[in-house]
Design a protein around this motif. Structure first.
Motif, PDB file in Angstrom:
ATOM      1  N   ARG A 182      -0.219 -10.153  15.891  1.00  0.00           N
ATOM      2  CA  ARG A 182       0.526  -9.895  17.133  1.00  0.00           C
ATOM      3  C   ARG A 182       1.033  -8.467  17.208  1.00  0.00           C
ATOM      4  NH1 ARG A 182       5.959 -13.352  18.828  1.00  0.00           N
ATOM      5  NH2 ARG A 182       6.531 -12.100  20.672  1.00  0.00           N
ATOM      6  N   PHE A 183       1.407  -7.891  16.064  1.00  0.00           N
ATOM      7  CA  PHE A 183       1.982  -6.550  16.047  1.00  0.00           C
ATOM      8  C   PHE A 183       1.075  -5.568  15.300  1.00  0.00           C
ATOM      9  CE2 PHE A 183       5.554  -9.434  16.636  1.00  0.00           C
ATOM     10  CZ  PHE A 183       6.236  -8.837  17.687  1.00  0.00           C
ATOM     11  N   SER A 184      -0.196  -5.697  15.507  1.00  0.00           N
ATOM     12  CA  SER A 184      -1.149  -4.847  14.801  1.00  0.00           C
ATOM     13  C   SER A 184      -0.965  -3.369  15.135  1.00  0.00           C
ATOM     14  CB  SER A 184      -2.582  -5.272  15.137  1.00  0.00           C
ATOM     15  OG  SER A 184      -2.807  -5.197  16.546  1.00  0.00           O
ATOM     16  N   GLY A 185      -0.437  -3.067  16.304  1.00  0.00           N
ATOM     17  CA  GLY A 185      -0.288  -1.670  16.693  1.00  0.00           C
ATOM     18  C   GLY A 185       0.949  -0.990  16.169  1.00  0.00           C
ATOM     19  N   ILE A 186       1.814  -1.721  15.467  1.00  0.00           N
ATOM     20  CA  ILE A 186       3.062  -1.111  15.011  1.00  0.00           C
ATOM     21  C   ILE A 186       2.867  -0.239  13.778  1.00  0.00           C
ATOM     22  CG2 ILE A 186       3.824  -2.976  13.460  1.00  0.00           C
ATOM     23  CD1 ILE A 186       6.647  -2.586  14.508  1.00  0.00           C
ATOM     24  N   CYS A 187       1.826  -0.517  12.998  1.00  0.00           N
ATOM     25  CA  CYS A 187       1.657   0.173  11.709  1.00  0.00           C
ATOM     26  C   CYS A 187       0.799   1.424  11.852  1.00  0.00           C
ATOM     27  CB  CYS A 187       1.018  -0.765  10.681  1.00  0.00           C
ATOM     28  SG  CYS A 187       2.062  -2.166  10.231  1.00  0.00           S
ATOM     29  N   ALA A 188       1.259   2.507  11.258  1.00  0.00           N
ATOM     30  CA  ALA A 188       0.446   3.719  11.185  1.00  0.00           C
ATOM     31  C   ALA A 188      -0.654   3.552  10.158  1.00  0.00           C
ATOM     32  CB  ALA A 188       1.324   4.912  10.823  1.00  0.00           C
ATOM     33  N   SER A 189      -0.388   2.740   9.147  1.00  0.00           N
ATOM     34  CA  SER A 189      -1.388   2.418   8.125  1.00  0.00           C
ATOM     35  C   SER A 189      -0.971   1.118   7.453  1.00  0.00           C
ATOM     36  CB  SER A 189      -1.486   3.536   7.074  1.00  0.00           C
ATOM     37  OG  SER A 189      -0.247   3.701   6.395  1.00  0.00           O
ATOM     38  N   GLY A 190      -1.948   0.408   6.894  1.00  0.00           N
ATOM     39  CA  GLY A 190      -1.649  -0.813   6.174  1.00  0.00           C
ATOM     40  C   GLY A 190      -1.204  -1.937   7.102  1.00  0.00           C
ATOM     41  N   ARG A 191      -0.485  -2.903   6.530  1.00  0.00           N
ATOM     42  CA  ARG A 191      -0.066  -4.105   7.232  1.00  0.00           C
ATOM     43  C   ARG A 191       1.420  -4.371   6.987  1.00  0.00           C
ATOM     44  NH1 ARG A 191      -3.812  -7.942   8.459  1.00  0.00           N
ATOM     45  NH2 ARG A 191      -2.561  -9.656   7.619  1.00  0.00           N
ATOM     46  N   ILE A 192       1.946  -5.338   7.687  1.00  0.00           N
ATOM     47  CA  ILE A 192       3.286  -5.835   7.402  1.00  0.00           C
ATOM     48  C   ILE A 192       3.173  -6.756   6.198  1.00  0.00           C
ATOM     49  CG2 ILE A 192       5.267  -7.096   8.309  1.00  0.00           C
ATOM     50  CD1 ILE A 192       4.157  -6.510  11.134  1.00  0.00           C
ATOM     51  N   GLU A 193       3.919  -6.491   5.148  1.00  0.00           N
ATOM     52  CA  GLU A 193       3.785  -7.244   3.908  1.00  0.00           C
ATOM     53  C   GLU A 193       5.145  -7.758   3.430  1.00  0.00           C
ATOM     54  OE1 GLU A 193       1.995  -4.454   1.276  1.00  0.00           O
ATOM     55  OE2 GLU A 193      -0.043  -4.850   2.011  1.00  0.00           O
ATOM     56  N   ALA A 194       5.130  -8.944   2.852  1.00  0.00           N
ATOM     57  CA  ALA A 194       6.312  -9.444   2.149  1.00  0.00           C
ATOM     58  C   ALA A 194       6.452  -8.682   0.839  1.00  0.00           C
ATOM     59  CB  ALA A 194       6.176 -10.937   1.889  1.00  0.00           C
ATOM     60  N   ALA A 195       7.675  -8.389   0.436  1.00  0.00           N
ATOM     61  CA  ALA A 195       7.868  -7.558  -0.753  1.00  0.00           C
ATOM     62  C   ALA A 195       9.200  -7.875  -1.416  1.00  0.00           C
ATOM     63  CB  ALA A 195       7.805  -6.077  -0.388  1.00  0.00           C
ATOM     64  N   GLU A 196       9.260  -7.539  -2.694  1.00  0.00           N
ATOM     65  CA  GLU A 196      10.527  -7.537  -3.405  1.00  0.00           C
ATOM     66  C   GLU A 196      11.271  -6.250  -3.061  1.00  0.00           C
ATOM     67  OE1 GLU A 196      11.587 -10.036  -5.264  1.00  0.00           O
ATOM     68  OE2 GLU A 196       9.737 -11.174  -4.921  1.00  0.00           O
ATOM     69  N   ASP A 206      17.956   0.559  -7.342  1.00  0.00           N
ATOM     70  CA  ASP A 206      18.851   1.571  -7.911  1.00  0.00           C
ATOM     71  C   ASP A 206      20.219   1.547  -7.239  1.00  0.00           C
ATOM     72  OD1 ASP A 206      16.853   2.362  -9.625  1.00  0.00           O
ATOM     73  OD2 ASP A 206      16.254   4.103  -8.426  1.00  0.00           O
ATOM     74  N   ASP A 207      20.217   1.281  -5.935  1.00  0.00           N
ATOM     75  CA  ASP A 207      21.469   1.270  -5.166  1.00  0.00           C
ATOM     76  C   ASP A 207      22.072  -0.128  -5.037  1.00  0.00           C
ATOM     77  OD1 ASP A 207      21.167   3.979  -4.749  1.00  0.00           O
ATOM     78  OD2 ASP A 207      20.158   3.733  -2.824  1.00  0.00           O
ATOM     79  N   ARG A 208      21.407  -1.124  -5.612  1.00  0.00           N
ATOM     80  CA  ARG A 208      21.839  -2.516  -5.487  1.00  0.00           C
ATOM     81  C   ARG A 208      22.067  -2.874  -4.020  1.00  0.00           C
ATOM     82  NH1 ARG A 208      22.332  -4.758 -10.056  1.00  0.00           N
ATOM     83  NH2 ARG A 208      23.360  -6.587  -9.114  1.00  0.00           N
ATOM     84  N   ASP A 209      21.060  -2.562  -3.217  1.00  0.00           N
ATOM     85  CA  ASP A 209      21.160  -2.635  -1.766  1.00  0.00           C
ATOM     86  C   ASP A 209      20.606  -3.962  -1.250  1.00  0.00           C
ATOM     87  OD1 ASP A 209      21.375  -2.130   0.915  1.00  0.00           O
ATOM     88  OD2 ASP A 209      20.041  -0.391   0.936  1.00  0.00           O
ATOM     89  N   ARG A 210      21.492  -4.943  -1.062  1.00  0.00           N
ATOM     90  CA  ARG A 210      21.164  -6.247  -0.485  1.00  0.00           C
ATOM     91  C   ARG A 210      19.957  -6.878  -1.195  1.00  0.00           C
ATOM     92  NH1 ARG A 210      24.640  -6.437   3.552  1.00  0.00           N
ATOM     93  NH2 ARG A 210      23.898  -8.396   4.419  1.00  0.00           N
ATOM     94  N   LEU A 211      20.035  -6.924  -2.509  1.00  0.00           N
ATOM     95  CA  LEU A 211      18.908  -7.375  -3.326  1.00  0.00           C
ATOM     96  C   LEU A 211      18.623  -8.856  -3.167  1.00  0.00           C
ATOM     97  CD1 LEU A 211      19.642  -5.442  -6.669  1.00  0.00           C
ATOM     98  CD2 LEU A 211      18.307  -4.715  -4.688  1.00  0.00           C
ATOM     99  N   GLU A 212      19.597  -9.620  -2.691  1.00  0.00           N
ATOM    100  CA  GLU A 212      19.426 -11.066  -2.599  1.00  0.00           C
ATOM    101  C   GLU A 212      18.570 -11.494  -1.413  1.00  0.00           C
ATOM    102  OE1 GLU A 212      22.838 -10.096   0.114  1.00  0.00           O
ATOM    103  OE2 GLU A 212      22.052  -9.363  -1.808  1.00  0.00           O
ATOM    104  N   LEU A 213      18.238 -10.565  -0.517  1.00  0.00           N
ATOM    105  CA  LEU A 213      17.549 -10.925   0.717  1.00  0.00           C
ATOM    106  C   LEU A 213      16.031 -10.746   0.612  1.00  0.00           C
ATOM    107  CD1 LEU A 213      19.937  -9.264   3.329  1.00  0.00           C
ATOM    108  CD2 LEU A 213      19.820 -11.675   2.675  1.00  0.00           C
ATOM    109  N   PRO A 214      15.242 -11.612   1.281  1.00  0.00           N
ATOM    110  CA  PRO A 214      13.795 -11.384   1.364  1.00  0.00           C
ATOM    111  C   PRO A 214      13.503 -10.187   2.262  1.00  0.00           C
ATOM    112  CG  PRO A 214      14.416 -13.252   2.721  1.00  0.00           C
ATOM    113  CD  PRO A 214      15.652 -12.857   1.959  1.00  0.00           C
ATOM    114  N   ARG A 215      12.305  -9.631   2.102  1.00  0.00           N
ATOM    115  CA  ARG A 215      11.982  -8.379   2.778  1.00  0.00           C
ATOM    116  C   ARG A 215      10.573  -8.376   3.338  1.00  0.00           C
ATOM    117  NH1 ARG A 215      16.074  -7.268  -0.367  1.00  0.00           N
ATOM    118  NH2 ARG A 215      17.047  -5.210  -0.431  1.00  0.00           N
ATOM    119  N   LEU A 216      10.420  -7.597   4.418  1.00  0.00           N
ATOM    120  CA  LEU A 216       9.116  -7.180   4.897  1.00  0.00           C
ATOM    121  C   LEU A 216       9.069  -5.662   4.833  1.00  0.00           C
ATOM    122  CD1 LEU A 216       8.585  -9.409   8.075  1.00  0.00           C
ATOM    123  CD2 LEU A 216       7.748  -9.817   5.757  1.00  0.00           C
TER     124      LEU A 216
END
Length: 337
Positions: free
Chosen positions: A270-284, A291-301
């Motif tokens: 649906r959002f193929s045009g949003i990326c300059a390169s690659g894809r939307i990916e789930a990540a840690e 390093d900054d302990r920045d909201r580490l408990e939350l899932p990410r894209l």
């Protein structure tokens, strides 16, 4: 700094002090110094106003100071503020009469904050929420607008004159240029009203039609005459989305619930045009976040977006809140600032 007992953020405090000394060395005019001193003093007063409520999400309501209590716009502002206050939001206004008073009345004195402007010909600030603990007065529009925008995670604009249009266009500019973290903006009219529809027509036909803005720059703003729709837009924006962070060219979106594999595939289609390169990916969490302990408990894209894909980013955030895996209930936004 030692004598004043300043033991935190010392490098930034040192920069403030050094800038003041440097300004004195530049041999500025008296007017330059008066503007600088008043602006810093006003920002300090506003920061102190908001500090006790730092953990509470806020919505700013803009609109005309001339709107009367019998006007449907007054009732719309009052009802929208009351609805958001019931969901845990505080309401920020310019602390004047009209729409500002209506919104503060709807929220109630304990859930409203006011940032007023001192004008020679306008009425005094409204009584609702006007106690010293909930209101600050300012001389300059630019410091006032900074605080009306900086602290809030959502915005509702009702019809108004030059001041309201100035505030609305500043919001749209900050949004368009990416100088403001994503936040919902609602243009709320009276039932059957044409004010914001006329505004949208001007933006579409004149600004976009002349190539001065992108044709979809207004797509991320909700134009409505429905109070329930306005409340749902402000709260629903934050149903699944929590926050974002740039790490180099990569954009990290922190969520309340991670999408499933099938949902992620659908988002990429649906959002193929949003990326300059690659894809939307789930990540840690990325190393910089750890390093900054920045909201580490939350899932990410994580994605690498096109730099001008602001409108797509807003649509992606809303789509994340509409996924079957998203939390069933909207919740207040994380506090801004």
């Amino acid at each position: 700094m030692d004598e004043a007992g300043i033991d935190g953020q010392r490098a930034l405090v040192r920069r403030v002090l050094a800038a003041g000394l440097g300004l004195g060395q530049d041999r500025p005019t008296r007017l330059d110094l008066k503007i600088t001193a008043a602006a810093v003093e006003e920002m300090r007063a506003a920061f102190r106003l908001f500090a006790p409520f730092r953990g509470t999400p806020k919505v700013t309501v803009f609109g005309s100071a001339r709107t009367q209590s019998h006007d449907p716009l007054w009732r719309g502002a009052e009802e929208a503020a009351a609805g958001l206050a019931e969901l845990g939001w505080m309401v920020v206004t310019g602390a004047g009469p009209g729409i500002m008073e209506a919104a503060a009345t709807g929220a109630g004195p304990e859930r409203s904050l006011g940032v007023s402007i001192r004008l020679p010909f306008e009425e005094s600030p409204h009584a609702v929420g006007s106690g010293d603990a909930h209101r600050v007065a300012m001389k300059y529009f630019f410091t006032r607008k900074l605080m009306l925008v900086k602290e809030s995670s959502g915005f509702i604009c009702l019809p108004g004159g030059f001041g309201t249009m100035d505030e609305t266009f500043e919001l749209l500019t900050l949004q368009q240029t990416g100088k403001m973290d994503p936040a919902p903006i609602v243009l709320l009219d009276r039932p059957g009203g044409t004010f914001w529809r006329g505004f949208a027509r001007f933006v579409t036909e004149e600004l976009a039609g002349s190539g001065l803005i992108a044709v979809n720059d207004l797509d991320r703003v909700l134009v409505t005459d429905s109070v329930p729709a306005a409340v749902a837009e402000i709260s629903g924006f934050w149903r699944n989305y929590d926050s974002l962070r740039w790490v180099g060219e990569r954009l990290v979106l922190r969520l309340r619930r991670a999408p499933g594999d099938g949902e992620l595939a659908e988002l990429n289609e649906r959002f193929s045009g949003i990326c300059a390169s690659g894809r939307i990916e789930a990540a840690e969490a990325l190393p910089e976040e750890r390093d900054d302990r920045d909201r580490l408990e939350l899932p990410r894209l994580v994605l690498t977006p096109r730099r001008r894909a602001v409108g797509d980013l807003y649509r992606l955030i809303r789509a994340l809140g509409e996924l079957p895996s998203a939390p069933s209930e909207a919740r207040p936004a994380p506090p801004a600032g």
